[in-house]
Structure formats: C-alpha cells, structure tokens
Design an enzyme around this catalytic site. Structure first.
Site, mmCIF file in Angstrom:
data_model
loop_
_atom_site.group_PDB
_atom_site.id
_atom_site.type_symbol
_atom_site.label_atom_id
_atom_site.label_comp_id
_atom_site.label_asym_id
_atom_site.label_seq_id
_atom_site.Cartn_x
_atom_site.Cartn_y
_atom_site.Cartn_z
ATOM 1 N NE ARG A 224 -7.610 7.116 10.550
ATOM 2 C CZ ARG A 224 -6.501 6.596 10.047
ATOM 3 N NH1 ARG A 224 -5.375 6.717 10.707
ATOM 4 N NH2 ARG A 224 -6.523 5.928 8.905
ATOM 5 C CB SER B 259 -2.525 9.340 8.373
ATOM 6 O OG SER B 259 -3.767 8.902 7.881
ATOM 7 C CE LYS C 86 2.198 3.382 11.921
ATOM 8 N NZ LYS C 86 1.175 2.353 11.627
ATOM 9 C CE1 TYR D 55 -3.990 2.179 0.735
ATOM 10 C CE2 TYR D 55 -2.423 3.364 2.112
ATOM 11 C CZ TYR D 55 -3.650 3.300 1.467
ATOM 12 O OH TYR D 55 -4.512 4.362 1.535
ATOM 13 C CB CYS E 291 12.305 -2.495 -28.570
ATOM 14 S SG CYS E 291 10.839 -1.889 -27.704
#
Length: 645
Positions: A156, A102, A140, A63, A387
């Site tokens: 929250r 955050s 944390k 994330y 390529c």
C-alpha cells in the site's frame, strides 16, 4: 503511559529508517501520560514503521489512542491526513494502479449512526431514495495491505505509491478461496489455526510472518512451509464473506451481524468494515486524503484483568488538574505489560476507595488504553493536600483536585503562558510553538517574556527578522488598549473567567481585588462561598507575578463601576442587549463596550430576559426566529443607533 523495552529486531529497524531515532528518548516518550504535537508525530511514525516490519512496539488500540491525542491537539496535522506508509524497505516505489486509503475508525454504535447520517445526507443531495441505500459489512482483516492488478503485487505504501512485491506470488502465495489474480486491494494473512498449531513457538505474532512473506531476503523455511501448505494467502476484499442489507436492518441487528462475521474466517480480524454499495453515493461523497467517506471500520478489541493496586500517585497536569495514577502489579494485557493506569479524577479515588491493596478490574477497549472498569476490593484512599509539582495547597473543583498556583507551578508554566497571550488577544506572535521554545530555554513567567530584547530571541534560536517582530509585538501588546477584565482573566485563576472578572471589576478596581476577603466577594451577586474561596486563594498565588506584569504599563480600559452605571440617563440603561452579525459602525466588541458605558448589560445569547437583539449583516435565521419566539425586540444596527442618539 506504556512501558517498552526495545528488542534487537526493533533496534535493527531503527537503522533502516529515514529519520533519526533515539531509543532512550523514545522509551521515555512512551512512558509519559501526555505528549506535545511534535512528540506524538515522532512516536506515531516510529510505531507505524515497527508495525509494518512485523516487530510492533504497541498494539492497534494504543496506536489509535495516540492518533486521538494528536487529533485533539491539531486535527489539521499532516500525519492525520495521509496514509501511514506500509513498509520500511529501501526498495524503489512505483505508482499504484488505484489509490489505497486507510479506513475511518468507529468504536461505538453511536459512531456508526453518525456515519450513516452522512450517508443519508449525501443520498438526499443527489436525490437517491433511502430504499436504495444498502450497506455491505465484511470482516476487517488484520493483515498486510496490498494491491494485486493481475501482473504486479504492490504494497500500500503511502496510498499513492507502493513497492513491487510480486515475489510473494513467485514464492507460491495463493489467492484465498481459490480466487483469481487481479482482484485489486486485499490483505496478506495467515490462518489462525495454522499459526497457533505450527508457528506460535517460532514467531511472537502473525505480523512477523506477513512481513517475511514479502521481504527481499530469503524467506524463513517455516514461513515458506506455511506458504506451501496454503496457510498464507492474499485475500482480496471483493471476495470476503459479507452481509449486505438495507441500512435500517444493519442498525437493528448490528450486534448479531458483528457476532455472525466475527468467526466466519480462520484469520485474525479486529473489527468489521461497513460501506455503502451505491456507486453514485460513493462518487458524490469521495474521500479525504486519508479515508473514503463512504466507508468506516468498526473496531472491537477488549481484554480485561483483575489487578492489585500498589499505590496511587498524584501528578500535576499542565492545566493544574491533579491526575491520580494507579501503579499496578505488572500485568500482560492484549500483548502489552500494563503497570500503570490513570484514574479519572480524585473524586473517583475517594468514592470508589482506590488505595494501596485495592483490587481493580482493568480493561482495554477501543480508543481507551487501560482504564479501571470496576473496583473489586476497596482500600483506604490517600487524598493529597498539596501539589506534587509546587507544594501549593490544593482545592476541589467539581470532581477534580486543582493546583491554583498558575504562575509558579513548574508543571503549569507553559500552559499558563499560552493561556495569557491567547486570552489577551492582541498579540499574534506568541502562539504555542513560540511559547514551547521559550519555555524549553527556561522562560517560565509572563514578565520574563516582556523583558526579552531582540538579541535574546536570537540566542534562543529565532531568526533576526522574527526576533525583531516578536519584540515589536510585545511592545504593541502593552500599547493596544485591552479591557481590564480580559487582562485579569488572562492569568488563568480558577473560577475567574471573563464574566466573573467583569462582575468583580464592576464593584472594585483591578488592584483592590487582591485585598478582598471571601466574605466581601460572597456579598457580590453571583459568587458562592466555594467560588469565593477559590478566587481569593488563586489571586493570592498570582499576586507577585500579576503586579510584575501590571507594572509594565499596559493600556487597560477600566470597567465601569455599577455605581457609575446606576442613574445613567440613556434609552438602554439596565437593558440586556445581544449583538449579532457583522456591524458597520464598529466591531461587535466596540459596540458592546459602548453599550455598557450607557448602563446596559450585554449578553452573548438570546434568552427570555433579553431586551434587544441588535442585528448587523449576515445574521442567521435561527437567532432571529429564536428572538421572535421569546418576545425579544429586534433592532437593526441603524435602528439601535437612532435609539441611543
């Protein structure tokens, strides 16, 4: 690139979202090595929703990688400046008693040092002594963020409004370590030991349980038993185990402090949170819409595995670089099945000998999704010559293989169009979003855009007024004078930035460049053999498209030839001049062009070779001081104009 297969639980969440989700399209986006801004926001929104509902599709590091990619594309995107919603429930939202933001993320000690510099700067601004700057470090928690005001428990939400989930306390949820209600922000968490011993076989991860505790529906009996046994708690941040010390001690003992706090709690953590304890500094620094500036989270999450390489596949990026992608024996790493990893560049493939049958150590840490840490067993590498997108011959540029075919390589067309209009600089209408839209409708070449009529823009989904404006801008783009070196540079040929284009055009006309040999370019001062070879090949690749665009009739300002400059009788002939500040006589660009016509050379930064530094208005003291130290003569704009008559 991440391979995902959505579960029934995840598909059920899609039905609850307030925006449309196509699982097939979404799965395809996860497997792409790069995404545009729109798709990144789409992936982030869905990933966040699944995470908040306890059925995550990617983990925190993946994330965070997508967040980093979005920030690189557009650091002002609204998604980056808002708090990710905490829950996907259909319940009504209520105002939070206090903003819940955050936390800014750090992944190295250097990141922490940069944050501390900001703390120290803020302290200086309000005359706080460094002796008073202490830092509180806490684990944390990796739980479900909530706020308890003593009466109501809130999710929250978006940081401003959340949902009333006081029912969790009604179900028997307790405050950790015998704490009282009303201690503000914290996390709903479950003990690791209890989860591993009792619930591991019933639930894939603890996030499922955290979401179930506050769910409106009836609580699973296993979760209720965990609540009754005191394994699930609300842990307020204010009563967390912590280490508080002077910032210098935090820095000098950083590793030992992290180690000390890592296992101090029987709950999942994914890092530590650092914050200043000085209230005046907190108030002075304030917050962005998303993060408190006086607080930062240091995240540590690393997992590794030794994996066999099945193959190394070349992929052409939108900039023409050929990215080597190692296909691996599918391996579980940090909760995700990894089957591919991008190697840095083909020089690494060649020197580290990464080929079929090689054994590599892959790791996942911080912002990095799987990377090769070490080659444990070498194998013969295969280096592509052509390529994979357009079959053009590849060239080396430092560590990278490059496709020089800027005009006809399908993988590069969109970026080539964006680069052209951005470099040309006389057309504001054709930014990345307009180009992306046209490219999606099959417009692949520069000349095709210039041939579009207003009614065709309307067919491609632009409004009537916008369509006419775009058409007008294309007409103006051909009429507004632009330097011939800038026009050439806009085609994006490897090794042909603005400076090299101007060097070439001081010796040959624009159209003559396409007939030059490698030896003829090497004879021009500043061009080596490798660069000359790349330029000749690059010009050959764009030749057809170049003349289609050139023949549209652009108003080009021709670069003065070196032979024309020699013998120019002017006070600045052969001088090296740097212009700085805001000029009154004309734009700085105009001043530079005029100086070149008088036989001068123009630089962008002051060096010992600089003859004059010409200063306009609003010039920084550092550039003046730099020129004085290097013995450069400094002229005001008026003095310069008097000098050249």
């Amino acid at each position: 690139m991440i391979e995902v297969n959505f579960t029934d639980e995840q598909l059920a969440v899609f039905d609850k979202l307030d925006f449309e989700v196509d699982p097939i399209e979404l799965k395809g986006l996860f497997s792409k090595p790069s995404l545009n801004e729109y798709d990144l926001v789409y992936v982030l929104k869905v990933s966040n929703a699944l995470y908040r509902e306890g059925v995550e599709v990617i983990n925190d590091d993946q994330y965070d990688l997508y967040i980093s990619m979005l920030r690189d594309i557009n650091h002002l995107n609204p998604y980056l400046n808002s708090v990710e919603p905490e829950v996907v429930s259909e319940a009504k939202t209520v105002q939070l008693p206090q903003r819940m933001l955050s936390t800014e993320k750090a992944y190295s000690l250097d990141d922490i040092k940069k944050w501390l510099k900001r703390i120290l700067k803020a302290a200086q601004e309000i005359n706080v002594s460094e002796d008073e700057i202490n830092i509180r470090v806490t684990p944390k928690l990796d739980g479900y963020a909530a706020y308890d005001d003593g009466v109501t428990l809130y999710t929250r939400g978006d940081g401003y409004r959340g949902q009333n989930v006081t029912r969790a306390f009604d179900r028997g949820l307790k405050v950790a370590v015998g704490g009282q209600r009303g201690l503000g922000p914290g996390e709903i968490v479950i003990k690791k030991s209890y989860f591993n011993k009792v619930l591991k076989n019933q639930f894939e991860n603890s996030r499922n349980i955290q979401a179930a505790i506050i769910a409106e529906k009836k609580v699973d009996e296993n979760v209720q038993r965990a609540i009754d046994n005191g394994a699930c708690v609300f842990y307020p941040f204010s009563i967390l185990e912590n280490r508080t010390a002077h910032f210098s001690e935090i820095l000098s003992n950083f590793d030992s402090i992290i180690e000390e706090l890592w296992d101090v709690l029987d709950f999942d953590i994914d890092g530590v949170v650092l914050e200043t304890t000085h209230e005046a500094i907190k108030e002075h620094m304030g917050a962005t819409r998303k993060n408190h500036r006086w607080q930062i989270a240091f995240k540590v999450n690393e997992d590794s595995a030794d994996v066999e390489v099945l193959d190394v596949i070349p992929q052409t990026s939108r900039t023409g670089r050929i990215s080597p992608v190692a296909e691996l024996v599918p391996t579980k790493l940090s909760g995700a099945t990894i089957s591919r990893v991008t190697v840095h560049h083909y020089n690494m493939v060649k020197t580290k000998r990464i080929g079929r049958g090689a054994i590599v150590k892959i790791v996942r840490s911080g912002l990095v999704i799987p990377k090769i840490e070490k080659v444990l067993k070498e194998s013969e590498p295969r280096i592509p010559e052509f390529c994979p997108s357009c079959d053009s011959h590849l060239i080396w540029e430092s560590d990278h293989l490059i496709c020089p075919n800027k005009s006809d390589c399908p993988a590069q067309t969109e970026n080539t169009l964006i680069h052209f209009f951005k470099t040309l600089g006389n057309n504001d209408g054709f930014g990345p979003k307009v180009i992306e839209k046209l490219n999606n409708f099959g417009i692949k070449h520069i000349h095709e855009i210039y041939e579009l009529k207003p009614h065709q823009f309307k067919i491609y989904g632009f409004g009537q007024k916008t369509s006419q404006n775009l058409s007008d801008q294309l007409k103006a783009s051909r009429e507004i004078q632009v330097e011939d070196w800038r026009f050439l540079s806009a085609f994006g040929v490897s090794r042909l930035g603005g400076g090299n284009c101007e060097k070439l055009l001081r010796h040959h006309s624009l159209t003559e460049l396409f007939t030059l040999s490698v030896d003829e370019i090497v004879r021009i001062d500043g061009f080596a053999q490798v660069s000359a070879e790349a330029i000749v090949e690059g010009l050959n690749n764009i030749k057809k498209e170049f003349f289609k665009v050139y023949d549209l009739g652009f108003n080009l300002l021709v670069t003065a030839k070196e032979s024309e400059s020699i013998g120019v009788d002017s006070p600045i002939s052969d001088a090296l001049i740097v212009f700085t500040g805001s000029m009154l006589q004309g734009s700085r660009s105009d001043m530079e062009k005029h100086a070149k016509s008088l036989g001068a050379k123009v630089g962008k930064s002051v060096s010992t070779k600089t003859t004059f530094l010409v200063t306009g208005e609003r010039v920084g003291a550092s550039k003046i001081n730099d020129a004085q130290k290097k013995g450069v003569r400094i002229l005001t704009e008026r003095e310069y104009l008097d000098l050249i008559g």
